[in-house]
Design a protein around this motif. Structure first.
Motif, PDB file in Angstrom:
ATOM      1  N   PRO A 190      45.453  41.211  40.405  1.00  0.00           N
ATOM      2  CA  PRO A 190      46.516  41.368  41.856  1.00  0.00           C
ATOM      3  C   PRO A 190      46.091  39.279  43.126  1.00  0.00           C
ATOM      4  N   ILE A 191      44.331  39.171  42.268  1.00  0.00           N
ATOM      5  CA  ILE A 191      44.544  37.937  43.416  1.00  0.00           C
ATOM      6  C   ILE A 191      44.574  36.807  43.120  1.00  0.00           C
ATOM      7  N   LYS A 192      45.737  36.223  43.467  1.00  0.00           N
ATOM      8  CA  LYS A 192      46.189  34.546  43.101  1.00  0.00           C
ATOM      9  C   LYS A 192      45.264  33.732  43.116  1.00  0.00           C
ATOM     10  N   ASN A 193      44.493  33.986  44.903  1.00  0.00           N
ATOM     11  CA  ASN A 193      44.321  32.295  45.200  1.00  0.00           C
ATOM     12  C   ASN A 193      42.294  33.149  46.374  1.00  0.00           C
ATOM     13  N   SER A 194      42.117  32.000  46.357  1.00  0.00           N
ATOM     14  CA  SER A 194      40.479  32.521  46.560  1.00  0.00           C
ATOM     15  C   SER A 194      39.837  30.521  47.213  1.00  0.00           C
ATOM     16  N   MET A 195      38.681  30.824  47.311  1.00  0.00           N
ATOM     17  CA  MET A 195      38.191  28.941  47.970  1.00  0.00           C
ATOM     18  C   MET A 195      37.865  28.488  46.997  1.00  0.00           C
ATOM     19  N   ILE A 196      37.371  28.624  45.219  1.00  0.00           N
ATOM     20  CA  ILE A 196      36.641  28.534  44.446  1.00  0.00           C
ATOM     21  C   ILE A 196      38.115  28.258  44.012  1.00  0.00           C
ATOM     22  N   LEU A 197      39.492  29.458  43.937  1.00  0.00           N
ATOM     23  CA  LEU A 197      40.537  28.687  42.977  1.00  0.00           C
ATOM     24  C   LEU A 197      41.397  28.080  43.636  1.00  0.00           C
ATOM     25  N   GLN A 198      41.029  27.196  45.248  1.00  0.00           N
ATOM     26  CA  GLN A 198      42.188  26.600  45.587  1.00  0.00           C
ATOM     27  C   GLN A 198      40.705  25.067  45.433  1.00  0.00           C
ATOM     28  N   GLN A 199      39.630  25.347  45.265  1.00  0.00           N
ATOM     29  CA  GLN A 199      39.147  23.899  45.135  1.00  0.00           C
ATOM     30  C   GLN A 199      39.367  23.555  43.397  1.00  0.00           C
ATOM     31  N   MET A 216      29.635  34.684  39.428  1.00  0.00           N
ATOM     32  CA  MET A 216      30.029  33.907  40.191  1.00  0.00           C
ATOM     33  C   MET A 216      32.061  34.938  40.331  1.00  0.00           C
ATOM     34  N   SER A 217      31.814  35.819  39.052  1.00  0.00           N
ATOM     35  CA  SER A 217      33.476  36.070  39.225  1.00  0.00           C
ATOM     36  C   SER A 217      33.713  37.269  40.573  1.00  0.00           C
ATOM     37  N   ASP A 218      32.540  37.756  41.320  1.00  0.00           N
ATOM     38  CA  ASP A 218      32.644  37.554  42.939  1.00  0.00           C
ATOM     39  C   ASP A 218      33.825  37.095  43.833  1.00  0.00           C
ATOM     40  N   LEU A 219      32.750  36.014  43.605  1.00  0.00           N
ATOM     41  CA  LEU A 219      33.555  34.201  44.895  1.00  0.00           C
ATOM     42  C   LEU A 219      34.953  34.115  44.065  1.00  0.00           C
ATOM     43  N   VAL A 220      35.165  33.884  42.392  1.00  0.00           N
ATOM     44  CA  VAL A 220      36.102  33.525  42.303  1.00  0.00           C
ATOM     45  C   VAL A 220      37.206  34.570  42.521  1.00  0.00           C
ATOM     46  N   PHE A 221      37.174  36.263  42.421  1.00  0.00           N
ATOM     47  CA  PHE A 221      38.351  36.696  42.534  1.00  0.00           C
ATOM     48  C   PHE A 221      38.035  37.420  44.058  1.00  0.00           C
ATOM     49  N   LEU A 222      37.836  36.664  44.861  1.00  0.00           N
ATOM     50  CA  LEU A 222      37.077  37.063  46.691  1.00  0.00           C
ATOM     51  C   LEU A 222      38.752  36.923  47.366  1.00  0.00           C
ATOM     52  N   GLY A 223      39.681  37.101  47.617  1.00  0.00           N
ATOM     53  CA  GLY A 223      40.920  36.848  48.439  1.00  0.00           C
ATOM     54  C   GLY A 223      41.994  38.144  48.409  1.00  0.00           C
ATOM     55  N   GLU A 224      42.477  37.922  49.159  1.00  0.00           N
ATOM     56  CA  GLU A 224      43.968  38.319  49.407  1.00  0.00           C
ATOM     57  C   GLU A 224      45.051  39.473  48.702  1.00  0.00           C
ATOM     58  N   GLU A 225      44.759  40.803  48.571  1.00  0.00           N
ATOM     59  CA  GLU A 225      45.535  40.378  46.482  1.00  0.00           C
ATOM     60  C   GLU A 225      46.982  40.699  47.442  1.00  0.00           C
ATOM     61  N   VAL A 226      47.688  40.231  46.065  1.00  0.00           N
ATOM     62  CA  VAL A 226      49.627  40.217  46.336  1.00  0.00           C
ATOM     63  C   VAL A 226      50.583  41.135  45.805  1.00  0.00           C
TER      64      VAL A 226
END
Length: 176
Positions: free
Chosen positions: A49-58, A1-11
């Motif tokens: 560095p990743i603050k938003n992803s599909m799972i975090l948004q949900q 799951m961690s791969d999906l939770v922190f799959l996003g654009e770096e800030v």
């Protein structure tokens, strides 16, 4: 799951600082427009560095829905940014009532500890109300249960360690 939770654009740090400045400007603007109301500002505490992803948004969206179910809202605003989502709600509740409801939401949900549910009001400036102002203990660290601010200041836990704990909490949430 961690791969999906922190799959996003770096800030970057400058992006985070710019977003924080914009958040304070927006808070002050909303409070000045609604001097007699309390303002709720919802963000997530996500290390790394990743603050938003599909799972975090949900997860964020589910918290916003829960908030809308428990408080009256006169005005609201949502921003979905790569630096993390933000929800602003002007409520006719007193700042104390609003903070009490937010503490109950935070403590009543497995993922509640991932959120900052900050309550502000205007009194010759932007004032926030804390858990301690209402007699509650400070927030505890997700990993070691010490005071969260202390662990953050001392960088007691690695980003990887904190991200793993966040993934565990999100898995608990799906079991609720």
């Amino acid at each position: 799951m961690s791969d999906l939770v922190f799959l996003g654009e770096e800030v970057s740090l400058p992006e985070m600082l710019k977003t924080r400045e914009e958040r304070v400007r927006l808070q002050n603007e909303l409070l000045k427009e609604h001097l007699q109301s309390a303002l709720l500002v919802v963000t997530m505490n996500i290390p790394g560095p990743i603050k938003n992803s599909m799972i975090l948004q949900q997860t964020f969206d589910q918290m916003v829905l829960a908030i809308k179910d428990v408080i009256p809202i006169a005005k609201m605003l949502e921003r979905h940014l790569k630096t993390g989502s933000e929800f602003y709600a002007i409520s006719p509740l007193s700042a104390i009532e609003l903070k009490e409801k937010m503490i109950a939401l935070e403590e009543g949900s497995a993922s509640g500890r991932l959120f900052d549910l900050d309550v502000h009001y205007w009194q010759e400036g932007n004032v926030s109300i804390s858990r301690q102002d209402l007699g509650y203990a400070p927030r505890r660290c997700l990993i070691c249960q010490r005071e969260a601010k202390e662990c953050g200041r001392k960088r007691r836990h690695s980003v990887k360690e904190m991200q793993e704990k966040i993934c565990e909490l999100l898995e608990e949430r799906t079991d609720e």
